[in-house]
Design a protein around this motif. Structure first.
Motif, short mmCIF file in Angstrom:
data_model
loop_
_atom_site.label_atom_id
_atom_site.label_comp_id
_atom_site.label_asym_id
_atom_site.label_seq_id
_atom_site.Cartn_x
_atom_site.Cartn_y
_atom_site.Cartn_z
N THR A 1 -4.37 11.94 -53.83
CA THR A 1 -4.94 13.19 -53.22
C THR A 1 -4.05 14.24 -53.07
OG1 THR A 1 -4.50 12.22 -51.02
CG2 THR A 1 -6.34 11.39 -52.07
N GLY A 2 -4.69 15.24 -52.29
CA GLY A 2 -3.90 16.43 -51.93
C GLY A 2 -3.85 17.45 -53.28
N LEU A 3 -2.75 18.05 -53.37
CA LEU A 3 -2.46 19.28 -54.41
C LEU A 3 -1.80 18.32 -55.47
CD1 LEU A 3 -1.85 22.45 -52.28
CD2 LEU A 3 -3.88 21.70 -53.58
N ALA A 4 -2.08 17.34 -56.02
CA ALA A 4 -1.32 16.50 -56.93
C ALA A 4 -0.91 17.55 -58.17
CB ALA A 4 -2.39 15.35 -57.41
N ARG A 5 -1.49 18.23 -58.58
CA ARG A 5 -1.20 19.17 -59.83
C ARG A 5 -0.03 19.96 -59.42
NH1 ARG A 5 -2.11 21.11 -64.89
NH2 ARG A 5 -1.92 23.14 -65.14
N ALA A 6 -0.06 20.50 -58.36
CA ALA A 6 1.13 21.15 -57.92
C ALA A 6 2.27 20.37 -57.64
CB ALA A 6 0.70 21.97 -56.52
N ALA A 7 2.26 19.32 -57.20
CA ALA A 7 3.16 18.29 -57.02
C ALA A 7 3.83 17.79 -58.36
CB ALA A 7 2.85 17.22 -56.06
N HIS A 8 2.96 17.66 -59.38
CA HIS A 8 3.44 16.91 -60.56
C HIS A 8 4.15 18.19 -61.18
CE1 HIS A 8 3.47 15.60 -64.83
NE2 HIS A 8 2.53 16.78 -65.13
N LEU A 9 3.80 19.49 -61.36
CA LEU A 9 4.41 20.78 -61.89
C LEU A 9 5.85 20.95 -61.38
CD1 LEU A 9 1.39 23.15 -62.30
CD2 LEU A 9 2.73 21.99 -64.05
N HIS A 10 5.69 20.79 -59.99
CA HIS A 10 7.06 20.98 -59.37
C HIS A 10 7.99 20.00 -59.58
CE1 HIS A 10 4.85 24.42 -57.14
NE2 HIS A 10 5.83 24.87 -56.92
N LEU A 11 7.66 18.59 -59.41
CA LEU A 11 8.42 17.56 -59.82
C LEU A 11 9.15 18.04 -61.22
CD1 LEU A 11 6.51 14.56 -58.43
CD2 LEU A 11 8.98 15.23 -57.70
N VAL A 12 8.36 18.01 -62.30
CA VAL A 12 8.83 18.35 -63.51
C VAL A 12 9.68 19.59 -63.93
CG1 VAL A 12 7.89 18.57 -66.03
CG2 VAL A 12 7.01 16.83 -64.78
N LEU A 13 8.95 20.62 -63.41
CA LEU A 13 9.69 21.83 -63.63
C LEU A 13 10.94 22.24 -62.72
CD1 LEU A 13 6.65 24.39 -64.48
CD2 LEU A 13 8.33 23.64 -66.05
N VAL A 14 10.78 21.88 -61.30
CA VAL A 14 11.85 22.31 -60.39
C VAL A 14 12.85 21.07 -60.63
CG1 VAL A 14 12.49 22.81 -58.04
CG2 VAL A 14 10.31 23.71 -59.10
N GLY A 15 12.25 19.88 -60.47
CA GLY A 15 12.87 18.74 -60.20
C GLY A 15 13.87 18.35 -61.53
N PHE A 16 13.07 18.28 -62.44
CA PHE A 16 13.72 17.86 -63.65
C PHE A 16 14.39 19.11 -64.67
CE2 PHE A 16 13.65 16.89 -68.50
CZ PHE A 16 14.49 15.99 -68.59
N VAL A 17 13.64 20.13 -64.73
CA VAL A 17 13.84 21.10 -65.91
C VAL A 17 15.06 21.72 -65.16
CG1 VAL A 17 13.40 23.00 -67.22
CG2 VAL A 17 11.76 20.93 -66.98
N CYS A 18 14.71 22.26 -63.80
CA CYS A 18 15.72 23.26 -63.18
C CYS A 18 16.91 22.67 -62.67
CB CYS A 18 14.94 24.14 -62.26
SG CYS A 18 13.69 25.33 -62.77
N LEU A 19 16.95 21.30 -62.27
CA LEU A 19 18.11 20.85 -61.80
C LEU A 19 19.05 20.39 -62.82
CD1 LEU A 19 17.28 18.43 -58.76
CD2 LEU A 19 18.98 20.16 -58.96
N THR A 20 18.24 20.12 -63.95
CA THR A 20 19.15 19.92 -65.22
C THR A 20 19.78 21.29 -65.49
OG1 THR A 20 17.91 18.11 -66.21
CG2 THR A 20 19.20 19.27 -67.60
N ILE A 21 18.91 22.31 -65.40
CA ILE A 21 19.78 23.67 -65.85
C ILE A 21 20.88 23.80 -65.00
CG2 ILE A 21 19.38 26.01 -65.70
CD1 ILE A 21 16.72 25.53 -67.12
N ALA A 22 20.69 23.43 -63.66
CA ALA A 22 21.63 24.00 -62.69
C ALA A 22 22.96 22.96 -62.93
CB ALA A 22 21.12 23.62 -61.48
N GLY A 23 22.77 21.86 -63.16
CA GLY A 23 23.86 20.82 -63.57
C GLY A 23 24.69 21.48 -64.88
N ALA A 24 23.90 21.86 -65.99
CA ALA A 24 24.44 22.10 -67.14
C ALA A 24 25.15 23.57 -66.97
CB ALA A 24 23.39 22.30 -68.17
N MET A 25 24.34 24.49 -66.44
CA MET A 25 25.50 25.69 -66.10
C MET A 25 26.70 25.54 -65.16
SD MET A 25 22.70 28.94 -65.07
CE MET A 25 21.45 29.51 -66.26
N THR A 26 26.35 24.64 -64.33
CA THR A 26 27.59 24.49 -63.22
C THR A 26 28.84 23.92 -64.00
OG1 THR A 26 26.23 24.19 -61.62
CG2 THR A 26 28.46 23.36 -61.33
N GLN A 27 28.40 23.00 -65.09
CA GLN A 27 29.21 22.65 -66.13
C GLN A 27 29.97 23.10 -67.18
OE1 GLN A 27 31.13 19.43 -65.99
NE2 GLN A 27 31.97 19.84 -67.90
N PHE A 28 29.07 23.98 -67.70
CA PHE A 28 29.56 24.32 -68.99
C PHE A 28 29.75 26.04 -68.83
CE2 PHE A 28 27.45 20.61 -70.68
CZ PHE A 28 28.54 20.07 -71.44
#
Length: 439
Positions: A46-73
């Protein structure tokens, strides 16, 4: 073997634990996003499931991966030291805690949580921008990768206040005195995030990764196309976001045309680089090869939709019902890149000093080829079914696709987790070579 390129200075890299912690947390958010997306399709949340899904994927996976990769490389590619290891650790905690709180607020219908945890997310991205920005400042003049990363950091700085404004909008009326609507702010925020911060980073990274690990280089018309993309893409993102923010269709249409031209130019360069690659196929290069036709298909569908009307809710991420096609572009890039980055980092830290003195595995020996093939088939087929299900309005296809995609992502996470378990079991703790102080 995927060799360590001669022009990469690994002596300037930060401690191994910093990027790997980012990647591990990002993978956890990726699985959570897949589960929430599938549960939403089944009507189990229930709730704003679509917003939760988008933020988990885009912020949680995509952007955290970018943050780790930028910090490393960024330090490695630029031949300089990371400005602050302490800030790199802090950004992970800020982003992880902030996103976790946002997801709880979305799924639990608790809007009062959103402004506070949105502030954590803003602080995390601004910390990333400051830390990597200070690092990049010592590497001028910028090459094409560094220029793209600097632009992406600028997009992160701009998009996050818009996101916080939207979070505050759940409990107050911050837009009442402003000449913009909530829909315009949502559209601008999404445009700056997906096409600004994320896609700009992807282009910058691939300009470095494909020639480096494909054993090829830009030639002839590639340089002209690269110049086109370097100007058209970021300009298009800014103009499209501005047009959507104020509801100016003509302005947004110009931005859309520039963004699409830049994307097409980059994809042609990518195709030419992959065709001339001399390295043997790896999970990274295979996924990049699939990225090119997927991306060109997205451009072909998005162009008429955006040029007709770039302001509609259904066309924020391209043509109507093709958001999952763009999602596949990001998945192919990030999963392919992680299939090289994680084994590469583990191999450099654990095995590179032993090479020539004893038998050591090669980089591509660290992960399981069969699992890599399985997750590629499941992710590509699952996302394809999602796209078809959206286009023909068949929920059954979308559910089957979502199940296959989530399973493929789980296989991918398991494969990389086994790399860490088998070859670097202590890599998420303090690096033995790391000094006691953080900086």
């Amino acid at each position: 073997m995927a060799a360590v390129p001669d022009d990469v200075d690994t002596d300037t890299q930060p401690p191994l634990s910093i990027p790997l912690r980012h990647f591990v947390v990002a993978l956890a958010f990726l699985l959570a996003g897949g589960v929430v997306g599938l549960a939403d399709g089944l009507g189990l949340v229930t709730g704003l499931a679509r917003a939760a899904h988008l933020h988990l994927v885009l912020v949680g996976f995509v952007c955290l991966t970018i943050a780790g990769a930028m910090t490393q490389f960024v330090p490695v590619w630029s031949g300089t030291n990371l400005h602050s290891n302490r800030l790199a650790r802090a950004q992970l905690w800020l982003l992880a805690v902030g996103l976790g709180g946002l997801v709880v607020g979305f799924l639990g219908n608790r809007p009062s949580l959103l402004p506070a945890f949105g502030t954590f997310v803003l602080a995390g991205f601004w910390t990333l921008a400051y830390n990597v920005g200070r690092t990049l400042a010592t590497a001028r003049p910028f090459d094409v990768t560094e220029g793209h990363f600097a632009a992406a950091l600028g997009f992160f700085v701009v998009l996050t206040p818009l996101g916080l404004l939207l979070a505050v909008g759940f409990v107050a009326r911050p837009l009442a005195a402003l000449p913009v609507t909530r829909g315009g702010v949502v559209a601008a925020h999404a445009t700056l995030a997906v096409f600004g911060a994320v896609l700009t980073t992807v282009y910058g990274a691939l300009y470095q990764l494909v020639p480096m690990f494909g054993q090829t280089e830009l030639r002839g018309v590639d340089h002209t196309l690269r110049r086109v993309e370097t100007v058209a893409h970021p300009t298009g993102v800014v103009v499209l976001a501005a047009g959507r923010l104020v509801g100016a269709a003509a302005l947004a249409r110009v931005g859309a045309a520039l963004l699409l031209a830049g994307t097409a130019a980059f994809l042609v360069v990518l195709v030419r680089l992959l065709r001339s690659a001399r390295a043997r196929r790896t999970p990274m290069l295979t996924r990049y090869a699939l990225l090119a036709p997927t991306g060109l298909g997205w451009v072909a569908l998005a162009a008429p939709a955006w040029l007709r009307g770039p302001l509609g809710v259904g066309v924020r991420f391209g043509a109507p019902n093709t958001a999952h096609l763009l999602g596949l572009v990001f998945l192919l890039v990030l999963l392919g890149t992680l299939y090289h980055i994680v084994p590469f980092l583990v191999w450099v830290h654990r095995y590179s000093d032993r090479l020539g003195f004893e038998a050591v595995p090669m980089i591509d020996d660290l992960y399981d080829d069969r699992l890599a093939t399985a997750d590629l088939v499941l992710v590509a087929a699952g996302d394809g079914l999602l796209v078809v299900g959206d286009l023909v309005a068949r929920q059954f296809l979308a559910l089957v696709g979502g199940g296959a995609l989530t399973t493929g992502l789980a296989v991918f996470v398991a494969n990389l987790s086994l790399v860490l378990w088998r070859h670097a079991p202590s890599s998420l703790g303090r690096d033995p070579s790391e000094p006691t102080r953080s900086d």
